[in-house]
Design a protein around this motif. Structure first.
Motif, mmCIF file in Angstrom:
data_model
loop_
_atom_site.group_PDB
_atom_site.id
_atom_site.type_symbol
_atom_site.label_atom_id
_atom_site.label_comp_id
_atom_site.label_asym_id
_atom_site.label_seq_id
_atom_site.Cartn_x
_atom_site.Cartn_y
_atom_site.Cartn_z
ATOM 1 N N ASP A 101 0.871 -1.166 0.000
ATOM 2 C CA ASP A 101 0.000 0.000 0.000
ATOM 3 C C ASP A 101 0.914 1.223 0.000
ATOM 4 N N ALA A 102 1.122 1.782 -1.194
ATOM 5 C CA ALA A 102 2.068 2.887 -1.354
ATOM 6 C C ALA A 102 1.612 4.138 -0.621
ATOM 7 N N GLY A 103 0.307 4.386 -0.560
ATOM 8 C CA GLY A 103 -0.187 5.571 0.137
ATOM 9 C C GLY A 103 0.113 5.536 1.617
ATOM 10 N N ARG A 104 -0.181 4.424 2.268
ATOM 11 C CA ARG A 104 0.115 4.286 3.703
ATOM 12 C C ARG A 104 1.625 4.268 3.940
ATOM 13 N N SER A 105 2.353 3.585 3.078
ATOM 14 C CA SER A 105 3.802 3.488 3.243
ATOM 15 C C SER A 105 4.458 4.853 3.080
ATOM 16 N N ALA A 106 3.973 5.662 2.115
ATOM 17 C CA ALA A 106 4.510 7.008 1.925
ATOM 18 C C ALA A 106 4.275 7.846 3.176
ATOM 19 N N ALA A 107 3.094 7.697 3.799
ATOM 20 C CA ALA A 107 2.801 8.417 5.043
ATOM 21 C C ALA A 107 3.725 7.948 6.157
ATOM 22 N N GLY A 108 4.218 6.692 6.054
ATOM 23 C CA GLY A 108 5.140 6.137 7.040
ATOM 24 C C GLY A 108 6.594 6.439 6.738
ATOM 25 N N GLY A 109 6.849 7.278 5.735
ATOM 26 C CA GLY A 109 8.207 7.711 5.454
ATOM 27 C C GLY A 109 8.878 7.015 4.288
ATOM 28 N N ILE A 110 8.173 6.128 3.584
ATOM 29 C CA ILE A 110 8.785 5.394 2.488
ATOM 30 C C ILE A 110 8.272 5.952 1.171
ATOM 31 N N ALA A 111 9.199 6.449 0.348
ATOM 32 C CA ALA A 111 8.819 6.969 -0.960
ATOM 33 C C ALA A 111 8.649 5.815 -1.931
ATOM 34 N N PRO A 112 7.556 5.781 -2.673
ATOM 35 C CA PRO A 112 7.352 4.701 -3.635
ATOM 36 C C PRO A 112 8.327 4.856 -4.794
ATOM 37 N N GLU A 125 13.084 6.176 11.448
ATOM 38 C CA GLU A 125 12.052 5.142 11.543
ATOM 39 C C GLU A 125 11.140 5.267 10.332
ATOM 40 N N LYS A 126 10.697 4.123 9.796
ATOM 41 C CA LYS A 126 9.785 4.106 8.651
ATOM 42 C C LYS A 126 8.843 2.928 8.785
ATOM 43 N N ASP A 127 7.660 3.055 8.148
ATOM 44 C CA ASP A 127 6.661 1.991 8.131
ATOM 45 C C ASP A 127 6.366 1.578 6.699
ATOM 46 N N LEU A 128 6.299 0.268 6.477
ATOM 47 C CA LEU A 128 5.943 -0.295 5.185
ATOM 48 C C LEU A 128 4.704 -1.156 5.384
ATOM 49 N N TYR A 129 3.638 -0.840 4.654
ATOM 50 C CA TYR A 129 2.380 -1.584 4.748
ATOM 51 C C TYR A 129 2.286 -2.532 3.563
ATOM 52 N N LEU A 130 2.143 -3.831 3.864
ATOM 53 C CA LEU A 130 2.113 -4.807 2.782
ATOM 54 C C LEU A 130 1.306 -6.040 3.150
ATOM 55 N N VAL A 131 0.976 -6.785 2.107
ATOM 56 C CA VAL A 131 0.296 -8.073 2.251
ATOM 57 C C VAL A 131 1.155 -9.085 1.486
ATOM 58 N N PRO A 132 1.823 -10.029 2.179
ATOM 59 C CA PRO A 132 2.571 -11.065 1.464
ATOM 60 C C PRO A 132 1.597 -11.979 0.716
ATOM 61 N N LEU A 133 1.845 -12.190 -0.573
ATOM 62 C CA LEU A 133 0.897 -12.944 -1.382
ATOM 63 C C LEU A 133 1.385 -14.330 -1.779
ATOM 64 N N ARG A 134 2.662 -14.604 -1.637
ATOM 65 C CA ARG A 134 3.190 -15.878 -2.100
ATOM 66 C C ARG A 134 4.005 -16.559 -0.989
ATOM 67 N N PRO A 135 3.547 -17.725 -0.498
ATOM 68 C CA PRO A 135 4.335 -18.455 0.505
ATOM 69 C C PRO A 135 5.718 -18.812 -0.043
ATOM 70 N N GLY A 136 6.676 -18.862 0.870
ATOM 71 C CA GLY A 136 8.039 -19.223 0.474
ATOM 72 C C GLY A 136 9.045 -18.687 1.467
ATOM 73 N N SER A 137 10.322 -18.921 1.156
ATOM 74 C CA SER A 137 11.437 -18.432 1.973
ATOM 75 C C SER A 137 12.206 -17.403 1.162
ATOM 76 N N TYR A 138 12.536 -16.297 1.806
ATOM 77 C CA TYR A 138 13.164 -15.173 1.120
ATOM 78 C C TYR A 138 14.359 -14.674 1.926
#
Length: 159
Positions: A101-112, A125-138
Motif C-alpha cells: 500500500d504505497a499511500g500508507r507506506s509514503a505516510a510512514g516515510g517510504i517513498a514509492p 524510523e519508517k513503516d511499510l504496509y504490505l500483504v505477502p501474497l506468495r508463501p516461500g522463503s526469502y
C-alpha cells in the motif's frame, strides 16, 4: 570508498512523479505480480487489523533476523535504524511478491516504489504496509558496503 546514492540525478523527477501517482491511487501493483493480483490485495486489506512487526537495525544485525509472516495477511513493518550509520532492509524477492500500500507506506516515510529495499539513515524510523501474497522463503540483507559480510543478514518465511 564509493558510496551509493539511492535518489539523485534523473531518478528524482521519476520518484516525485511516482509519489504523486501513489497519492492518487493509494496502492501500487508489485513488480513480479500481475496488477490484478497485487492491487486488490492492498485495496481490500483491513488495515485496522494489520499486525505490526518491528524490525530493529543496528551495527550489524537485524532484530529479529528471522521474520515469519502469513500470506494474505496485512502487516505494518516498522523499521528503526539504531545503528551508527546508513542501513537498509533489502529483500527484493519478498517485496516483489507482496502487495504494497504505497499511500500508507509514503505516510510512514517510504517513498514509492519500495521495489527492492527500504533505506534508513541513522536514527530514522519508517513503516511499510504490505500483504505477502506468495508463501516461500526469502533472503534479507543490508546491502550497504560490507554489511552483509559483517553478518547483517536474515530471512523471511511466508507461510
Amino acid at each position: 570508498m564509493t558510496r551509493r546514492s539511492h535518489a539523485q540525478g534523473p531518478l528524482l523527477p521519476a520518484m516525485l512523479l511516482a509519489a504523486a501517482a501513489a497519492g492518487c491511487a493509494g496502492q501500487r501493483p508489485s513488480p513480479g505480480l500481475p496488477a490484478e493480483t497485487a492491487a486488490p490485495a492492498a485495496v481490500n486489506a483491513d488495515w485496522s487489523k494489520a499486525e505490526t512487526v518491528a524490525v530493529m537495525m543496528t551495527d550489524f544485525r537485524f532484530t529479529p533476523s528471522k521474520l515469519v509472516l502469513k500470506h494474505d495477511t496485512p502487516y505494518r513493518l516498522h523499521f528503526e535504524n539504531r545503528g551508527s550509520g546508513l542501513h537498509n532492509f533489502a529483500a527484493p524477492d519478498f517485496l516483489k511478491v507482496s502487495a504494497i500500500d504505497a499511500g500508507r507506506s509514503a505516510a510512514g516515510g517510504i517513498a514509492p516504489p519500495p521495489a527492492e529495499r527500504v533505506v534508513l539513515r541513522k536514527g530514522e524510523e519508517k513503516d511499510l504496509y504490505l500483504v505477502p501474497l506468495r508463501p516461500g522463503s526469502y533472503d534479507l540483507v543490508c546491502d550497504e558496503f560490507l554489511h552483509e559480510i559483517f553478518g547483517m543478514t536474515g530471512s523471511i518465511t511466508v507461510e
